[in-house]
Scaffold this motif. Structure first.
Motif, PDB file in Angstrom:
ATOM      1  N   GLY A 184       0.822  -1.201   0.000  1.00 56.99           N
ATOM      2  CA  GLY A 184       0.000   0.000   0.000  1.00 56.99           C
ATOM      3  C   GLY A 184       0.858   1.253   0.000  1.00 56.99           C
ATOM      4  N   LYS A 185       0.394   2.274   0.687  1.00 58.61           N
ATOM      5  CA  LYS A 185       1.126   3.543   0.771  1.00 58.61           C
ATOM      6  C   LYS A 185       2.159   3.451   1.878  1.00 58.61           C
ATOM      7  CE  LYS A 185       0.449   8.536   1.374  1.00 58.61           C
ATOM      8  NZ  LYS A 185       1.295   8.880   0.202  1.00 58.61           N
ATOM      9  N   ILE A 186       3.414   3.745   1.559  1.00 58.77           N
ATOM     10  CA  ILE A 186       4.480   3.687   2.554  1.00 58.77           C
ATOM     11  C   ILE A 186       5.083   5.072   2.738  1.00 58.77           C
ATOM     12  CG2 ILE A 186       4.987   1.269   2.045  1.00 58.77           C
ATOM     13  CD1 ILE A 186       7.437   2.214   0.450  1.00 58.77           C
ATOM     14  N   SER A 187       5.902   5.212   3.763  1.00 58.97           N
ATOM     15  CA  SER A 187       6.507   6.512   4.061  1.00 58.97           C
ATOM     16  C   SER A 187       7.575   6.851   3.034  1.00 58.97           C
ATOM     17  CB  SER A 187       7.144   6.486   5.451  1.00 58.97           C
ATOM     18  OG  SER A 187       8.294   5.642   5.440  1.00 58.97           O
ATOM     19  N   PRO A 188       7.850   8.140   2.843  1.00 60.04           N
ATOM     20  CA  PRO A 188       8.931   8.539   1.933  1.00 60.04           C
ATOM     21  C   PRO A 188      10.272   7.928   2.329  1.00 60.04           C
ATOM     22  CG  PRO A 188       7.578  10.444   2.483  1.00 60.04           C
ATOM     23  CD  PRO A 188       7.136   9.318   3.379  1.00 60.04           C
ATOM     24  N   GLU A 189      10.501   7.791   3.636  1.00 52.80           N
ATOM     25  CA  GLU A 189      11.760   7.217   4.114  1.00 52.80           C
ATOM     26  C   GLU A 189      11.874   5.747   3.711  1.00 52.80           C
ATOM     27  OE1 GLU A 189      10.652  10.778   6.222  1.00 52.80           O
ATOM     28  OE2 GLU A 189       9.560   8.881   6.026  1.00 52.80           O
ATOM     29  N   ALA A 190      10.759   5.027   3.820  1.00 56.03           N
ATOM     30  CA  ALA A 190      10.767   3.614   3.427  1.00 56.03           C
ATOM     31  C   ALA A 190      10.984   3.474   1.924  1.00 56.03           C
ATOM     32  CB  ALA A 190       9.454   2.950   3.843  1.00 56.03           C
ATOM     33  N   GLN A 191      10.331   4.335   1.140  1.00 55.74           N
ATOM     34  CA  GLN A 191      10.511   4.272  -0.308  1.00 55.74           C
ATOM     35  C   GLN A 191      11.944   4.595  -0.700  1.00 55.74           C
ATOM     36  OE1 GLN A 191       8.013   3.304  -2.674  1.00 55.74           O
ATOM     37  NE2 GLN A 191       9.983   3.057  -3.721  1.00 55.74           N
ATOM     38  N   ARG A 192      12.538   5.550  -0.009  1.00 57.95           N
ATOM     39  CA  ARG A 192      13.928   5.883  -0.315  1.00 57.95           C
ATOM     40  C   ARG A 192      14.837   4.698  -0.039  1.00 57.95           C
ATOM     41  NH1 ARG A 192      18.365   9.812   2.550  1.00 57.95           N
ATOM     42  NH2 ARG A 192      18.184   8.155   4.098  1.00 57.95           N
ATOM     43  N   LEU A 193      14.590   3.994   1.062  1.00 58.98           N
ATOM     44  CA  LEU A 193      15.406   2.823   1.385  1.00 58.98           C
ATOM     45  C   LEU A 193      15.285   1.764   0.294  1.00 58.98           C
ATOM     46  CD1 LEU A 193      17.199   1.215   3.360  1.00 58.98           C
ATOM     47  CD2 LEU A 193      15.073   0.353   4.403  1.00 58.98           C
ATOM     48  N   ILE A 194      14.069   1.498  -0.161  1.00 58.47           N
ATOM     49  CA  ILE A 194      13.875   0.528  -1.242  1.00 58.47           C
ATOM     50  C   ILE A 194      14.633   0.957  -2.488  1.00 58.47           C
ATOM     51  CG2 ILE A 194      12.167  -0.439  -2.836  1.00 58.47           C
ATOM     52  CD1 ILE A 194      10.149  -0.406  -0.528  1.00 58.47           C
TER      53      ILE A 194
END
Length: 251
Positions: free
Chosen positions: A113-123
């Protein structure tokens, strides 16, 4: 000794790796709120078997499932169970398939679903660190050139690069020589030559690089509770550009 694959073996590995990549894609498509990790494991198991292959991980050293599914602060080796995925989770899927005696191995981290910007950056950083490393998966380079590139890129974003687990050779055995660390100084280790097949797999943490293994002997989590992501492909060393074998196209 580092196994060198001949043309027949490489052809078999291409098929094994396509099956593996398609299984990874299937798992990724299933990552959404309300789905259990056990349901993903079953779907991937059934798909691999339907292709005439066997799940590489099932019963490997006692591992009880066909897929490693690692959520949030779990780095690797998460055991699928009744856990229900939640909006905002990040989910790492690591899968292998064996076909006609040879393995493929790959992994990726998906947003639930929708994740935090920090999590997306890590991915994003984790995935790109693989592509920074694979630039050096070329005949004449050394193993440590790959890890140095991964580490340099990931650490430039303040991320921690896992040391306790590394990439590896792939072939008739799921894990073969050489080890492929995601860190280190360049110009060290075995020289890459045509016919080597390796799994390059950055495991990148949002915080410290340190990890710990839980009492089940498998589940590995970040020592500080920070998020972790994983990205892996099986790569063939050629006399030119490296060939990423774990692509699902043409299956």
């Amino acid at each position: 000794m580092i196994p060198i694959k001949n043309e027949r073996e490489i052809a078999v590995m291409r098929r094994a790796c396509k099956i593996t990549a398609a299984a990874r894609a299937l798992a990724g498509e299933m990552v959404r709120p309300g789905v259990t990790t056990k349901a993903i494991d079953k779907a991937v198991h059934d798909f691999i078997v339907s292709q005439g292959a066997t799940p590489s991980f099932l019963h490997y050293s006692g591992f009880p499932a066909s897929v490693c599914i690692s959520v949030n602060n779990t780095v690797i080796h998460g055991i699928p169970d009744g856990r229900v995925l939640q909006e905002g989770d990040i989910v790492s899927v690591d899968v292998g398939a064996k076909w006609q005696g040879f393995h493929g191995d790959c992994a990726a981290t998906y947003a639930c679903g929708k994740i935090s910007p920090e999590a997306q950056r890590l991915i994003d950083v984790t995935k790109q660190s693989f592509f920074e490393g694979v630039k050096f998966a070329r005949q004449g380079c050394r193993i440590s050139d790959i890890g140095h590139a991964v580490q340099t890129y990931a650490e430039s974003f303040g991320c921690g690069v896992v040391r306790d687990f590394v990439g590896h050779g792939v072939g008739e055995h799921l894990h073969e020589e050489p080890e492929v660390p995601n860190y280190g100084k360049p110009g060290r280790g075995p020289r890459l030559i045509r016919g080597m097949v390796i799994a390059i797999e950055p495991m990148i943490n949002a915080g410290t690089f340190e990890v710990r293994v839980l009492k089940d002997g498998w589940t590995t989590v970040t020592a500080d509770g920070s998020l972790s992501a994983h990205y892996e492909n099986t790569v063939l060393i050629t006399d030119g550009e490296p060939e990423i074998l774990t692509v699902a196209e043409g299956l």
